[in-house]
Design a protein around this motif. Sequence first.
Motif, PDB file in Angstrom:
ATOM      1  N   ASP A   1       0.851  -1.186   0.000  1.00 52.86           N
ATOM      2  CA  ASP A   1       0.000   0.000   0.000  1.00 52.86           C
ATOM      3  C   ASP A   1       0.891   1.241   0.000  1.00 52.86           C
ATOM      4  N   ALA A   2       1.451   1.547  -1.174  1.00 55.20           N
ATOM      5  CA  ALA A   2       2.374   2.677  -1.282  1.00 55.20           C
ATOM      6  C   ALA A   2       1.687   3.993  -0.952  1.00 55.20           C
ATOM      7  N   GLU A   3       0.454   4.171  -1.389  1.00 57.88           N
ATOM      8  CA  GLU A   3      -0.275   5.416  -1.093  1.00 57.88           C
ATOM      9  C   GLU A   3      -0.500   5.568   0.410  1.00 57.88           C
ATOM     10  N   GLY A   4      -0.865   4.469   1.061  1.00 56.58           N
ATOM     11  CA  GLY A   4      -1.050   4.504   2.517  1.00 56.58           C
ATOM     12  C   GLY A   4       0.251   4.799   3.237  1.00 56.58           C
ATOM     13  N   GLN A   5       1.328   4.229   2.741  1.00 58.18           N
ATOM     14  CA  GLN A   5       2.651   4.460   3.325  1.00 58.18           C
ATOM     15  C   GLN A   5       3.037   5.936   3.172  1.00 58.18           C
ATOM     16  N   MET A   6       2.819   6.490   1.996  1.00 58.66           N
ATOM     17  CA  MET A   6       3.152   7.890   1.746  1.00 58.66           C
ATOM     18  C   MET A   6       2.361   8.821   2.660  1.00 58.66           C
ATOM     19  N   ALA A   7       1.127   8.471   2.956  1.00 52.69           N
ATOM     20  CA  ALA A   7       0.259   9.312   3.777  1.00 52.69           C
ATOM     21  C   ALA A   7       0.754   9.432   5.219  1.00 52.69           C
ATOM     22  N   LEU A   8       1.701   8.603   5.610  1.00 55.62           N
ATOM     23  CA  LEU A   8       2.246   8.644   6.968  1.00 55.62           C
ATOM     24  C   LEU A   8       3.319   9.721   7.128  1.00 55.62           C
ATOM     25  N   PHE A   9       3.668  10.392   6.035  1.00 55.12           N
ATOM     26  CA  PHE A   9       4.749  11.372   6.016  1.00 55.12           C
ATOM     27  C   PHE A   9       4.207  12.781   5.808  1.00 55.12           C
ATOM     28  N   THR A  10       4.946  13.761   6.319  1.00 57.05           N
ATOM     29  CA  THR A  10       4.596  15.151   6.057  1.00 57.05           C
ATOM     30  C   THR A  10       4.820  15.455   4.580  1.00 57.05           C
ATOM     31  N   ASN A  11       4.190  16.507   4.088  1.00 57.21           N
ATOM     32  CA  ASN A  11       4.352  16.893   2.682  1.00 57.21           C
ATOM     33  C   ASN A  11       5.802  17.198   2.342  1.00 57.21           C
ATOM     34  N   ASN A  12       6.524  17.798   3.264  1.00 57.33           N
ATOM     35  CA  ASN A  12       7.919  18.187   3.003  1.00 57.33           C
ATOM     36  C   ASN A  12       8.915  17.243   3.678  1.00 57.33           C
TER      37      ASN A  12
ATOM     38  N   SER B   1      29.054   7.408   5.662  1.00 59.36           N
ATOM     39  CA  SER B   1      28.596   8.766   5.955  1.00 59.36           C
ATOM     40  C   SER B   1      27.780   9.336   4.791  1.00 59.36           C
ATOM     41  N   GLU B   2      27.839   8.665   3.647  1.00 61.45           N
ATOM     42  CA  GLU B   2      27.108   9.115   2.462  1.00 61.45           C
ATOM     43  C   GLU B   2      25.868   8.261   2.242  1.00 61.45           C
ATOM     44  N   PRO B   3      24.703   8.881   2.100  1.00 62.33           N
ATOM     45  CA  PRO B   3      23.491   8.097   1.864  1.00 62.33           C
ATOM     46  C   PRO B   3      23.479   7.463   0.481  1.00 62.33           C
ATOM     47  N   THR B   4      22.803   6.346   0.364  1.00 64.25           N
ATOM     48  CA  THR B   4      22.603   5.677  -0.911  1.00 64.25           C
ATOM     49  C   THR B   4      21.540   6.405  -1.720  1.00 64.25           C
ATOM     50  N   GLN B   5      20.552   6.933  -0.996  1.00 63.04           N
ATOM     51  CA  GLN B   5      19.433   7.598  -1.642  1.00 63.04           C
ATOM     52  C   GLN B   5      18.893   8.657  -0.687  1.00 63.04           C
ATOM     53  N   GLU B   6      18.524   9.812  -1.234  1.00 68.28           N
ATOM     54  CA  GLU B   6      17.978  10.893  -0.427  1.00 68.28           C
ATOM     55  C   GLU B   6      16.806  11.511  -1.178  1.00 68.28           C
ATOM     56  N   LEU B   7      15.659  11.529  -0.514  1.00 67.82           N
ATOM     57  CA  LEU B   7      14.438  12.020  -1.152  1.00 67.82           C
ATOM     58  C   LEU B   7      13.840  13.160  -0.340  1.00 67.82           C
ATOM     59  N   HIS B   8      13.250  14.108  -1.053  1.00 69.00           N
ATOM     60  CA  HIS B   8      12.617  15.257  -0.412  1.00 69.00           C
ATOM     61  C   HIS B   8      11.172  15.345  -0.885  1.00 69.00           C
ATOM     62  N   GLY B   9      10.253  15.408   0.056  1.00 72.88           N
ATOM     63  CA  GLY B   9       8.841  15.548  -0.272  1.00 72.88           C
ATOM     64  C   GLY B   9       8.127  14.218  -0.355  1.00 72.88           C
ATOM     65  N   ARG B  10       6.879  14.240   0.066  1.00 72.05           N
ATOM     66  CA  ARG B  10       6.053  13.019   0.096  1.00 72.05           C
ATOM     67  C   ARG B  10       5.946  12.360  -1.270  1.00 72.05           C
ATOM     68  N   ASP B  11       5.754  13.152  -2.324  1.00 73.21           N
ATOM     69  CA  ASP B  11       5.562  12.579  -3.660  1.00 73.21           C
ATOM     70  C   ASP B  11       6.780  11.817  -4.158  1.00 73.21           C
ATOM     71  N   ALA B  12       7.959  12.157  -3.672  1.00 69.84           N
ATOM     72  CA  ALA B  12       9.188  11.477  -4.099  1.00 69.84           C
ATOM     73  C   ALA B  12       9.276  10.053  -3.553  1.00 69.84           C
ATOM     74  N   LEU B  13       8.425   9.715  -2.594  1.00 71.58           N
ATOM     75  CA  LEU B  13       8.496   8.401  -1.949  1.00 71.58           C
ATOM     76  C   LEU B  13       7.889   7.267  -2.784  1.00 71.58           C
ATOM     77  N   LEU B  14       7.000   7.592  -3.708  1.00 73.87           N
ATOM     78  CA  LEU B  14       6.286   6.552  -4.454  1.00 73.87           C
ATOM     79  C   LEU B  14       7.205   5.530  -5.105  1.00 73.87           C
ATOM     80  N   PRO B  15       8.245   5.920  -5.843  1.00 74.04           N
ATOM     81  CA  PRO B  15       9.103   4.895  -6.469  1.00 74.04           C
ATOM     82  C   PRO B  15       9.783   3.978  -5.452  1.00 74.04           C
TER      83      PRO B  15
END
Length: 154
Positions: free
Chosen positions: A33-44, A56-70
């Motif tokens: 349930d990717a949409e449900g998972q995304m809804a648990l996060f703030t917009n920013n 010390s370096e992240p593998t992946q860094e995302l900003h914003g709720r919409d970036a979480l879908l992939p």
Amino acid sequence: MGIHTAVFEQEAADRLALRELVDAYAHCADGRDAEGQMALFTNNTHFVVYMDSRSSEPTQELHGRDALLPVFDNLNTYETTTHFNGQSTVTVNGDSAAGETYCLAHHVWEVEGQRTLMIASIRYLDTFTKLDGQWFFAERKLMVDWTETRPSTP
């Protein structure tokens, strides 16, 4: 470990709500349930993945709720997953909180005709915020401490 002589009703309610938020994340992941998972996060929200927690370096860094879908949609590459949340700590300060949760994430899929199991030992380092009385992830750092991949039986 702290000594608790009394827990105020609001603190107890906040701690329960935060644990339910952490568990809802795992439940949505396992239910695809990717949409449900995304809804648990703030917009920013800020979501950071460290496939090697010692780096010390992240593998992946995302900003914003919409970036979480992939990221969440990528779980569809597995036949099934099971996330076991373990011990967690949380510090609540009004409408913000910080916490750490341990998780053993089991991923099952087929590789060249062989059913395969990958277990990841994960620690989530979280910053939470309460908006309109509801808790959300403001930042989630997914720290992979180790993985093990092996053949699995049906």
